[in-house]
Design a protein around this motif. Structure first.
Motif, PDB file in Angstrom:
ATOM      1  N   ALA A  95       0.855  -1.194   0.000  1.00  0.00           N
ATOM      2  CA  ALA A  95       0.000   0.000   0.000  1.00  0.00           C
ATOM      3  C   ALA A  95       0.888   1.239   0.000  1.00  0.00           C
ATOM      4  CB  ALA A  95      -0.893  -0.017   1.236  1.00  0.00           C
ATOM      5  N   VAL A  96       0.580   2.168  -0.908  1.00  0.00           N
ATOM      6  CA  VAL A  96       1.349   3.414  -1.031  1.00  0.00           C
ATOM      7  C   VAL A  96       0.378   4.583  -0.938  1.00  0.00           C
ATOM      8  CG1 VAL A  96       2.826   4.799  -2.556  1.00  0.00           C
ATOM      9  CG2 VAL A  96       3.039   2.295  -2.565  1.00  0.00           C
ATOM     10  N   LEU A  97       0.744   5.566  -0.136  1.00  0.00           N
ATOM     11  CA  LEU A  97      -0.040   6.803  -0.094  1.00  0.00           C
ATOM     12  C   LEU A  97       0.781   7.887  -0.796  1.00  0.00           C
ATOM     13  CD1 LEU A  97      -2.630   8.226   0.986  1.00  0.00           C
ATOM     14  CD2 LEU A  97      -1.267   8.901   2.978  1.00  0.00           C
ATOM     15  N   SER A  98       0.246   8.406  -1.899  1.00  0.00           N
ATOM     16  CA  SER A  98       0.953   9.441  -2.649  1.00  0.00           C
ATOM     17  C   SER A  98       0.279  10.777  -2.434  1.00  0.00           C
ATOM     18  CB  SER A  98       0.959   9.114  -4.147  1.00  0.00           C
ATOM     19  OG  SER A  98       1.943   8.155  -4.436  1.00  0.00           O
ATOM     20  N   VAL A  99       0.968  11.659  -1.717  1.00  0.00           N
ATOM     21  CA  VAL A  99       0.435  13.000  -1.524  1.00  0.00           C
ATOM     22  C   VAL A  99       0.607  13.730  -2.858  1.00  0.00           C
ATOM     23  CG1 VAL A  99       0.641  15.128  -0.210  1.00  0.00           C
ATOM     24  CG2 VAL A  99       1.068  12.929   0.909  1.00  0.00           C
ATOM     25  N   SER A 100      -0.513  14.072  -3.485  1.00  0.00           N
ATOM     26  CA  SER A 100      -0.454  14.588  -4.857  1.00  0.00           C
ATOM     27  C   SER A 100      -0.843  16.051  -4.915  1.00  0.00           C
ATOM     28  CB  SER A 100      -1.364  13.761  -5.769  1.00  0.00           C
ATOM     29  OG  SER A 100      -0.934  12.420  -5.797  1.00  0.00           O
ATOM     30  N   ASN A 101       0.167  16.901  -5.126  1.00  0.00           N
ATOM     31  CA  ASN A 101      -0.049  18.344  -5.242  1.00  0.00           C
ATOM     32  C   ASN A 101       0.031  18.819  -6.683  1.00  0.00           C
ATOM     33  OD1 ASN A 101       1.641  17.956  -2.613  1.00  0.00           O
ATOM     34  ND2 ASN A 101       0.672  19.936  -2.361  1.00  0.00           N
ATOM     35  N   GLY A 102       0.481  17.968  -7.571  1.00  0.00           N
ATOM     36  CA  GLY A 102       0.685  18.461  -8.926  1.00  0.00           C
ATOM     37  C   GLY A 102       1.443  17.448  -9.761  1.00  0.00           C
ATOM     38  N   PHE A 104       4.699  16.623 -10.489  1.00  0.00           N
ATOM     39  CA  PHE A 104       5.794  15.747 -10.073  1.00  0.00           C
ATOM     40  C   PHE A 104       5.369  14.775  -8.973  1.00  0.00           C
ATOM     41  CE2 PHE A 104       8.211  19.161 -12.162  1.00  0.00           C
ATOM     42  CZ  PHE A 104       8.839  18.384 -13.113  1.00  0.00           C
ATOM     43  N   SER A 105       4.507  15.237  -8.067  1.00  0.00           N
ATOM     44  CA  SER A 105       4.021  14.293  -7.065  1.00  0.00           C
ATOM     45  C   SER A 105       3.157  13.236  -7.742  1.00  0.00           C
ATOM     46  CB  SER A 105       3.268  15.013  -5.950  1.00  0.00           C
ATOM     47  OG  SER A 105       2.509  16.083  -6.428  1.00  0.00           O
ATOM     48  N   GLY A 106       2.473  13.630  -8.815  1.00  0.00           N
ATOM     49  CA  GLY A 106       1.698  12.666  -9.600  1.00  0.00           C
ATOM     50  C   GLY A 106       2.609  11.642 -10.267  1.00  0.00           C
ATOM     51  N   ARG A 107       3.794  12.080 -10.640  1.00  0.00           N
ATOM     52  CA  ARG A 107       4.747  11.158 -11.266  1.00  0.00           C
ATOM     53  C   ARG A 107       5.198  10.085 -10.274  1.00  0.00           C
ATOM     54  NH1 ARG A 107       9.634  13.718 -14.700  1.00  0.00           N
ATOM     55  NH2 ARG A 107       7.831  14.358 -15.935  1.00  0.00           N
ATOM     56  N   LEU A 108       5.398  10.480  -9.018  1.00  0.00           N
ATOM     57  CA  LEU A 108       5.763   9.487  -7.994  1.00  0.00           C
ATOM     58  C   LEU A 108       4.652   8.450  -7.824  1.00  0.00           C
ATOM     59  CD1 LEU A 108       7.390  11.753  -5.247  1.00  0.00           C
ATOM     60  CD2 LEU A 108       8.522   9.853  -6.427  1.00  0.00           C
ATOM     61  N   ALA A 109       3.406   8.917  -7.888  1.00  0.00           N
ATOM     62  CA  ALA A 109       2.265   7.992  -7.777  1.00  0.00           C
ATOM     63  C   ALA A 109       2.256   7.035  -8.967  1.00  0.00           C
ATOM     64  CB  ALA A 109       0.958   8.778  -7.705  1.00  0.00           C
ATOM     65  N   GLU A 110       2.484   7.578 -10.149  1.00  0.00           N
ATOM     66  CA  GLU A 110       2.463   6.730 -11.351  1.00  0.00           C
ATOM     67  C   GLU A 110       3.585   5.689 -11.298  1.00  0.00           C
ATOM     68  OE1 GLU A 110       2.684   8.764 -15.133  1.00  0.00           O
ATOM     69  OE2 GLU A 110       2.976   6.830 -16.138  1.00  0.00           O
ATOM     70  N   MET A 111       4.764   6.124 -10.859  1.00  0.00           N
ATOM     71  CA  MET A 111       5.885   5.178 -10.757  1.00  0.00           C
ATOM     72  C   MET A 111       5.568   4.079  -9.738  1.00  0.00           C
ATOM     73  SD  MET A 111       9.095   7.778 -10.785  1.00  0.00           S
ATOM     74  CE  MET A 111       9.758   8.440 -12.331  1.00  0.00           C
ATOM     75  N   GLY A 117       2.710  -1.206  -6.825  1.00  0.00           N
ATOM     76  CA  GLY A 117       2.174  -0.712  -5.560  1.00  0.00           C
ATOM     77  C   GLY A 117       0.664  -0.551  -5.638  1.00  0.00           C
ATOM     78  N   ASN A 118       0.037  -0.619  -4.472  1.00  0.00           N
ATOM     79  CA  ASN A 118      -1.404  -0.426  -4.394  1.00  0.00           C
ATOM     80  C   ASN A 118      -1.598   1.029  -3.948  1.00  0.00           C
ATOM     81  OD1 ASN A 118      -4.094  -0.631  -3.991  1.00  0.00           O
ATOM     82  ND2 ASN A 118      -3.973  -2.102  -2.293  1.00  0.00           N
ATOM     83  N   VAL A 119      -1.720   1.924  -4.943  1.00  0.00           N
ATOM     84  CA  VAL A 119      -1.532   3.348  -4.684  1.00  0.00           C
ATOM     85  C   VAL A 119      -2.837   4.084  -4.396  1.00  0.00           C
ATOM     86  CG1 VAL A 119      -0.630   5.516  -5.629  1.00  0.00           C
ATOM     87  CG2 VAL A 119       0.474   3.343  -6.216  1.00  0.00           C
ATOM     88  N   THR A 120      -2.846   4.838  -3.307  1.00  0.00           N
ATOM     89  CA  THR A 120      -3.935   5.776  -3.045  1.00  0.00           C
ATOM     90  C   THR A 120      -3.375   7.176  -3.224  1.00  0.00           C
ATOM     91  OG1 THR A 120      -4.878   4.300  -1.402  1.00  0.00           O
ATOM     92  CG2 THR A 120      -5.612   6.591  -1.350  1.00  0.00           C
ATOM     93  N   ARG A 121      -4.044   7.972  -4.041  1.00  0.00           N
ATOM     94  CA  ARG A 121      -3.595   9.350  -4.228  1.00  0.00           C
ATOM     95  C   ARG A 121      -4.377  10.259  -3.304  1.00  0.00           C
ATOM     96  NH1 ARG A 121      -2.926   6.761  -8.912  1.00  0.00           N
ATOM     97  NH2 ARG A 121      -1.317   7.395 -10.395  1.00  0.00           N
ATOM     98  N   THR A 148       4.710   8.852  -0.459  1.00  0.00           N
ATOM     99  CA  THR A 148       5.536   9.671  -1.357  1.00  0.00           C
ATOM    100  C   THR A 148       5.027  11.105  -1.331  1.00  0.00           C
ATOM    101  OG1 THR A 148       4.199   9.358  -3.364  1.00  0.00           O
ATOM    102  CG2 THR A 148       5.885   7.698  -2.930  1.00  0.00           C
ATOM    103  N   ILE A 149       5.974  12.035  -1.395  1.00  0.00           N
ATOM    104  CA  ILE A 149       5.610  13.455  -1.348  1.00  0.00           C
ATOM    105  C   ILE A 149       6.746  14.273  -1.960  1.00  0.00           C
ATOM    106  CG2 ILE A 149       6.553  13.729   1.012  1.00  0.00           C
ATOM    107  CD1 ILE A 149       4.165  15.671   1.575  1.00  0.00           C
ATOM    108  N   VAL A 150       6.414  15.435  -2.510  1.00  0.00           N
ATOM    109  CA  VAL A 150       7.463  16.363  -2.952  1.00  0.00           C
ATOM    110  C   VAL A 150       7.599  17.463  -1.903  1.00  0.00           C
ATOM    111  CG1 VAL A 150       7.098  15.992  -5.438  1.00  0.00           C
ATOM    112  CG2 VAL A 150       5.885  17.833  -4.279  1.00  0.00           C
TER     113      VAL A 150
END
Ligand SMILES: *Cc1c(COP(=O)(O)O)cnc(C)c1O
Length: 401
Positions: A95-102, A104-111, A117-121, A148-150
């Protein structure tokens, strides 16, 4: 031979005699010593290289503020360092929590998605920093193994200033934290050990004021434990941290290191050590605040409210009636100053990273920007812009020294 050699122009004819002033969101200008170092090739496995690598790691420990013995270079863009952190720390099914502000943070989620990974944005409202309580609630709900976060979202110029509290919340839940600090490292505080960050990513061409294409990533002991106890084989061979460890810690071969790029990184880090982080943070803050005051003095609108505003890259709304592309091309052609647009947003961005944060560069940029707006039929109060810039510089008092 079926295909004959094409007739092309030499670089001297393509490039302008005097380089353009690179004031965009990266790449940024590099110091002469970094440029000179980047022209050197030596044996990638010799004794000289070993000494240089030891120094790169020692200087990185200072710049990242960590005792980590798992800092490595990556032959590749900042994105390769992002992918190295993600691929090594996110195992399939995690499980991955991707803090998505825009962007590049979206890129971390996509990766994270791509490595299984089981990603929650956690989508943060445009223009504001991530809120630690909201993140803590999301951590409690989703129980992520990795967050993940920028630190600075270069794309829309939002600054996640509550990163220390967010890291604490993740730590308390036994969740590893990956921080993208590509545009921020060495421009503002990031205390890897103190904040409990498990992987810090940086690229060459932004905060470090180095060349594009060579990057650094630092892993914590907790991160390293996960890496060394994973039972699956990483799909990424080049980005496998256990293989990279052979070069960075065992003086042996993984792939041929980007020798000249490492020389450049060495010089960039050495210049940071010489300047000291405190002085460098103050230089960045002073110049970024002066630039922002100058922009507002011109009569233009900054994108993000002060509380969430990134200082490393400054975003400006395109004035009504003007076109983003016209501004970028006019300022480049007439004033030899390069600034950036953004990914689908109607804003222009001016960088404040490394060599961009020099007083002479920001005066030139404010003059060029105001004159460009006027030339395109918009309104810009140049005398007030320059005056506000000057006033802010004069009134600045060091915060970090
Ligand atoms: C520029 C940037 C990246 C990507 O770096 P590349 O070298 O273009 O791959 C990642 N994250 C942030 C915050 C950036 O500003």
């Amino acid at each position: 031979m079926r295909i004959s050699a094409p007739i092309v122009e030499s670089l001297d004819t393509i490039l302008p005699d005097e380089p353009l002033l690179m004031m965009g969101a990266g790449p940024v200008p590099i110091p002469a010593k970094v440029a000179a170092a980047n022209g050197i090739v030596i044996n990638h496995l010799g004794e000289t290289m070993s000494r240089i690598i030891e120094q790169v790691k020692a200087m990185s420990r200072y710049v990242f503020q960590t005792d980590s013995t798992h800092i490595m270079g990556v032959a590749g863009p900042g994105s390769a360092a992002m992918e190295m952190a993600v691929a090594n720390l996110v195992a399939p099914g995690d499980a991955v929590l991707s803090v998505s502000n825009g962007f590049f943070s979206g890129r971390l989620a996509e990766m994270s998605d791509r490595v299984g990974g089981n990603v929650t944005r956690l989508i943060v409202e445009e223009g504001i920093a991530a809120d630690p309580d909201t993140v803590a609630t999301a951590i409690a709900t989703h129980q992520p193994k990795v967050l993940t976060i920028v630190q600075g979202e270069t794309s829309n110029t939002v600054y996640n200033h509550d990163l220390p509290a967010i890291c604490r919340a993740a730590k308390a839940a036994n969740c590893l934290v990956i921080v993208d600090a590509v545009c921020t490292l060495s421009t503002m505080p990031l205390d890897m050990d103190e904040w409990g960050v498990d992987a810090v990513i940086t690229g060459g061409q932004k905060g470090l004021s180095c060349i594009p294409g060579v990057s650094l990533v630092a892993f914590s002991d907790n991160a390293w434990e996960k890496i060394t106890t994973r039972e699956d084989t990483l799909r990424h061979w080049c980005l496998d941290a256990k293989l990279a460890d052979k070069f960075w810690y065992q003086s042996s071969y993984h792939y041929t290191a980007p020798v000249s790029g490492i020389m450049a990184i060495h010089e960039a880090l050495r210049l940071i050590c010489e300047e000291t982080l405190q002085a460098r943070f103050d230089r960045h803050l002073k110049c970024a605040l002066a630039l922002q005051a100058g922009i507002e003095g011109l009569g233009l609108d900054l994108c993000v409210d002060k509380a969430s505003r990134l200082n490393s890259v400054v975003g400006i709304h395109v004035p009504k009636g003007l076109n983003q592309k016209d501004i970028l091309s006019h300022i480049s052609r007439e004033f030899r100053v390069e600034i950036s647009g953004s990914f689908g947003l109607n804003i222009i961005r001016i960088g404040q990273m490394g060599e961009q944060c020099r007083v002479h560069n920001i005066f030139r940029t404010i003059h060029a920007l105001g004159s460009t707006i006027q030339a395109l039929g918009g309104e810009a109060n140049l005398p007030r812009g320059v005056a506000m810039l000057e006033k802010t510089l004069q009134e600045y008092r060091p915060v970090f020294a």
